[in-house]
Design a protein around this motif. Structure first.
Motif, PDB file in Angstrom:
ATOM      1  N   PHE A  12       0.804  -1.216   0.000  1.00 38.96           N
ATOM      2  CA  PHE A  12       0.000   0.000   0.000  1.00 38.96           C
ATOM      3  C   PHE A  12       0.847   1.282   0.000  1.00 38.96           C
TER       4      PHE A  12
ATOM      5  N   GLU B  28       0.212   6.604   1.838  1.00 39.44           N
ATOM      6  CA  GLU B  28      -0.663   5.660   1.144  1.00 39.44           C
ATOM      7  C   GLU B  28      -1.718   6.435   0.367  1.00 39.44           C
TER       8      GLU B  28
ATOM      9  N   ASP C 182      -5.281   6.531  -0.056  1.00 40.23           N
ATOM     10  CA  ASP C 182      -6.528   6.069   0.541  1.00 40.23           C
ATOM     11  C   ASP C 182      -7.584   7.163   0.372  1.00 40.23           C
TER      12      ASP C 182
ATOM     13  N   ASN D  52      -8.083   4.542  -4.478  1.00 42.12           N
ATOM     14  CA  ASN D  52      -7.347   3.765  -3.479  1.00 42.12           C
ATOM     15  C   ASN D  52      -6.368   2.888  -4.246  1.00 42.12           C
TER      16      ASN D  52
ATOM     17  N   VAL E 270      -2.999   0.196  -4.713  1.00 41.96           N
ATOM     18  CA  VAL E 270      -2.325  -0.950  -4.129  1.00 41.96           C
ATOM     19  C   VAL E 270      -1.534  -1.647  -5.228  1.00 41.96           C
TER      20      VAL E 270
ATOM     21  N   SER F 273      -8.002  -6.743  -1.349  1.00 42.07           N
ATOM     22  CA  SER F 273      -7.044  -6.175  -0.395  1.00 42.07           C
ATOM     23  C   SER F 273      -7.488  -4.809   0.089  1.00 42.07           C
ATOM     24  N   VAL F 274      -7.927  -3.965  -0.833  1.00 42.12           N
ATOM     25  CA  VAL F 274      -8.377  -2.621  -0.462  1.00 42.12           C
ATOM     26  C   VAL F 274      -9.612  -2.698   0.434  1.00 42.12           C
TER      27      VAL F 274
ATOM     28  N   LYS G  51     -10.544  -5.184   2.336  1.00 39.97           N
ATOM     29  CA  LYS G  51     -10.141  -5.740   3.636  1.00 39.97           C
ATOM     30  C   LYS G  51      -9.473  -4.675   4.485  1.00 39.97           C
ATOM     31  N   LYS G  52      -8.620  -3.869   3.887  1.00 40.54           N
ATOM     32  CA  LYS G  52      -7.920  -2.809   4.625  1.00 40.54           C
ATOM     33  C   LYS G  52      -8.907  -1.774   5.159  1.00 40.54           C
ATOM     34  N   LYS G  53      -9.972  -1.530   4.421  1.00 45.61           N
ATOM     35  CA  LYS G  53     -10.988  -0.571   4.848  1.00 45.61           C
ATOM     36  C   LYS G  53     -11.978  -1.174   5.851  1.00 45.61           C
TER      37      LYS G  53
ATOM     38  N   PHE H 148      -2.116  -9.354   4.897  1.00 44.46           N
ATOM     39  CA  PHE H 148      -2.407  -9.008   3.507  1.00 44.46           C
ATOM     40  C   PHE H 148      -1.670  -9.884   2.499  1.00 44.46           C
TER      41      PHE H 148
END
Length: 288
Positions: free
Chosen positions: A129, A142, A144, A158, A160, A233-234, A236-238, A262
């Motif tokens: 990220f 990052e 975001d 966003n 990645v 991935s994005v 999940k990160k959020k 991740f």
């Protein structure tokens, strides 16, 4: 195996031609790639997968987009390539490693039918990220929900890397016309030095996400493995999804698992379309 033998295979409608670097009689130039991938003057494909040697893994892979540019990694491409090397006896074990420009990938043949691979899992590595490693030109650590403008419209992006760069845009409603209109401008935006893959994504629930894809160097695409990994991935990160996610695309679905660190695992089906020999006339035209 005859010289200039090829196999054409698809993963959820994302189709690739596989060639062996030791078994072709011509140089695979940018012009040759674009000609072979052209649907009117060639075979028609979303790209070419070239079997190569590797000193670091069981087998090596080069991935080329239909515009002739080289990609670091492709999720569907990897599964297609793994089916090829397994089905044609180049690799004889069910677990093996593949070296790509985007890193080494572990592959597992999960299901076979008549000794042909059908369901394949690939470990796509760890999502990255950090802005400068993706790479992007943003000054933030990052990317975001950073707002950029593309062809007169604002988008919250966003970013990645899953071995190749991605730009995920959350949407309440998905429009094919919209991604086709703005995809080229986002792909080639000045903030993305290596261009970028673009996904419009809509969360359905904590285990399902619907996605439209604009693929770098290929355009609007029915499915993409690396794009699915990027979206998962994005999300999940959020905190919008759980560890196991089904990514729904125009061409079908992929199962993605994103662990707490991740690391990404992708599972999906691949099916061979046809095989044959590149004609001397096609090779001649491809190198004029």
């Amino acid at each position: 195996m005859n010289k200039n033998f090829f196999v054409k295979t698809h993963g959820l409608g994302n189709e690739y031609i596989v060639l062996d670097s030791q078994n072709i009689t011509f140089e695979l130039t940018q012009k040759a790639i674009t000609r072979i991938c052209n649907v009117n003057f060639g075979i028609g494909s979303d790209g070419i997968l070239l079997l190569a040697d590797s000193d670091r893994a069981d087998i090596g892979l080069q991935i080329f987009n239909p515009d002739g540019s080289e990609a670091e990694k492709s999720g569907n491409g990897l599964r297609i390539f793994c089916k090829y090397v397994f089905d044609y006896g180049i690799i004889t074990k069910n677990e093996f490693t593949v070296e790509t420009k985007g890193g080494i990938v572990k592959a597992t043949i999960e299901e076979t039918v008549n000794n042909k691979a059908k369901i394949i899992t690939v470990d796509m590595g760890q999502a990255i990220f950090k802005s400068h490693l993706i790479p992007t030109k943003f000054e933030t650590p990052e990317v975001d929900n950073v707002t950029i403008e593309a062809n007169g419209k604002s988008f919250d992006v966003n970013c990645v890397s899953v071995g190749n760069p991605h730009c995920v845009i959350l949407k309440e409603d998905l429009s094919i016309d919209e991604i086709k209109q703005f995809g080229p401008y986002l792909e080639n935006h000045k903030m993305f030095p290596n261009r970028i893959n673009v996904q419009f994504a809509k969360v359905i629930n904590r285990n399902e996400v619907e996605v439209l894809i604009w693929e770098r160097g290929a355009g609007f695409t029915l499915a993409s493995g690396s794009s699915s990994c990027a979206v998962a991935s994005v999300m999940k990160k959020k905190g919008l999804v759980d560890e196991n996610i089904t990514i729904k695309m125009q061409g079908g679905t992929l199962k993605i698992k994103v662990d707490p660190d991740f690391n990404i695992r992708m599972t999906g089906e691949v099916r061979e379309i046809c095989s044959g020999i590149l004609s001397e006339e096609l090779i001649e035209d491809a190198n004029l």
